[in-house]
Design an enzyme around this catalytic site. Structure first.
Site, PDB file in Angstrom:
ATOM      1  N   SER A   1      60.084 -36.979  84.228  1.00  0.00           N
ATOM      2  CA  SER A   1      61.351 -36.504  84.765  1.00  0.00           C
ATOM      3  C   SER A   1      61.904 -35.370  83.886  1.00  0.00           C
ATOM      4  O   SER A   1      61.265 -34.329  83.755  1.00  0.00           O
ATOM      5  CB  SER A   1      62.330 -37.679  84.895  1.00  0.00           C
ATOM      6  OG  SER A   1      63.435 -37.345  85.684  1.00  0.00           O
TER       7      SER A   1
ATOM      8  N   ASP B   1      59.205 -40.350  96.098  1.00  0.00           N
ATOM      9  CA  ASP B   1      60.246 -39.925  95.163  1.00  0.00           C
ATOM     10  C   ASP B   1      61.219 -38.991  95.883  1.00  0.00           C
ATOM     11  O   ASP B   1      60.788 -38.019  96.524  1.00  0.00           O
ATOM     12  CB  ASP B   1      59.597 -39.212  93.971  1.00  0.00           C
ATOM     13  CG  ASP B   1      60.552 -38.999  92.804  1.00  0.00           C
ATOM     14  OD1 ASP B   1      61.738 -38.674  93.045  1.00  0.00           O
ATOM     15  OD2 ASP B   1      60.101 -39.140  91.652  1.00  0.00           O
TER      16      ASP B   1
ATOM     17  N   HIS C   1      60.468 -42.813  91.947  1.00  0.00           N
ATOM     18  CA  HIS C   1      60.724 -42.072  90.707  1.00  0.00           C
ATOM     19  C   HIS C   1      60.566 -43.012  89.502  1.00  0.00           C
ATOM     20  O   HIS C   1      61.548 -43.524  88.950  1.00  0.00           O
ATOM     21  CB  HIS C   1      62.123 -41.467  90.738  1.00  0.00           C
ATOM     22  CG  HIS C   1      62.363 -40.456  89.649  1.00  0.00           C
ATOM     23  ND1 HIS C   1      61.728 -39.243  89.625  1.00  0.00           N
ATOM     24  CD2 HIS C   1      63.162 -40.486  88.552  1.00  0.00           C
ATOM     25  CE1 HIS C   1      62.132 -38.567  88.563  1.00  0.00           C
ATOM     26  NE2 HIS C   1      62.993 -39.304  87.890  1.00  0.00           N
TER      27      HIS C   1
END
Length: 254
Positions: free
Chosen positions: A116, A199, A227
């Site tokens: 991320s 995601d 995610h």
């Protein structure tokens, strides 16, 4: 910082610097990446803590609520304290260098792996190394590749060499940035992109890959997830097969 690779007695293994997402810690990322660590026994995976404190990220509570204080590398919300670009770069680089110096390993630092926000930073670090080598002939790092788990565009400006309309200052809010024009900031060093097909940010992960990474240097691994860091052996094995392939193509002995 966390320095507990799966084979801590072998200090000579090539090392991968691992950068957590926003609102977690190095220790949490190490737990999230436990399947990847197990599948990469010939690397030392070293997990660094971001320099700034913040509330826990999405999905962190209740599983990891006792693992705080939580940290971030970049600003992504308006309530995150203002900081100028130069100070933000200094804080980020100090956190990374402190982690690297604290590891007793002797193997070369060959790669980066981020999830991320950490993936955005990993791509930015690799690009900064590339552009320094291109413009001044030397860089302080020699990373061979980056593994980008759910990394979003854009690249962040970590030096004057990466400043441009397609990149963003290190002290600016990194979410919500969109640039549709021509982009001169393209990563040509190898990147392995891991995209969860469920995601919510998938389109932004694809933007990073398509707009900021040269297609000849890109490896894409898609998996049926949201995610988070993949845990299932079938997903992890696909990722690690590509990591080993790319590493060997780049001359890494592992």
């Amino acid at each position: 910082m966390t320095n507990t690779p799966p084979n801590p007695t072998d200090l000579s293994l090539p090392r991968i610097l691992c950068l957590h997402g926003g609102g977690v810690t190095a220790e949490i990322f190490q737990l999230q990446a436990r399947s990847l660590i197990k599948a990469l026994p010939t690397f030392r995976l070293i997990f660094a803590d971001g320099p700034f404190y913040c509330p826990p990220g999405p999905g962190i509570v209740p599983v990891y609520e006792d693992y705080g204080p939580f940290r971030r590398w970049l600003r992504w919300l308006p309530e995150h304290a203002d900081i100028d670009d130069e100070a933000a770069i200094e804080e980020v680089m100090y956190a990374i260098e402190t982690c690297k110096r604290g590891d007793p390993g002797t193997g070369p630092w060959v790669g980066l792996m981020g999830f991320s926000q950490g993936a955005k930073l990993a791509a930015s670090l690799l690009y900064d190394q590339q552009v320094r080598e291109e413009k001044i002939g030397v860089a302080e790092t020699a990373y061979k590749f980056a593994v980008l788990l759910a990394g979003r565009q854009p690249l962040m400006q970590l030096s004057e060499y990466s400043v441009g309309p397609a990149t963003l200052g290190a002290g600016e809010i990194s979410e919500g940035f969109r640039y549709e024009g021509p982009n001169e900031h393209v990563l040509r060093l190898p990147t392995i992109h891991v995209h969860g097909l469920n995601d919510a940010g998938l389109h932004l992960h694809r933007d990073l890959m398509r707009k900021y990474c040269h297609p000849d240097a890109v490896t894409l691994v898609e998996w049926d997830g949201t995610h988070r860091v993949p845990l299932k052996k079938t997903d992890v094995d696909k990722i690690c097969t590509e990591i080993y392939r790319v590493a060997k193509e780049q001359g890494v002995r592992c």
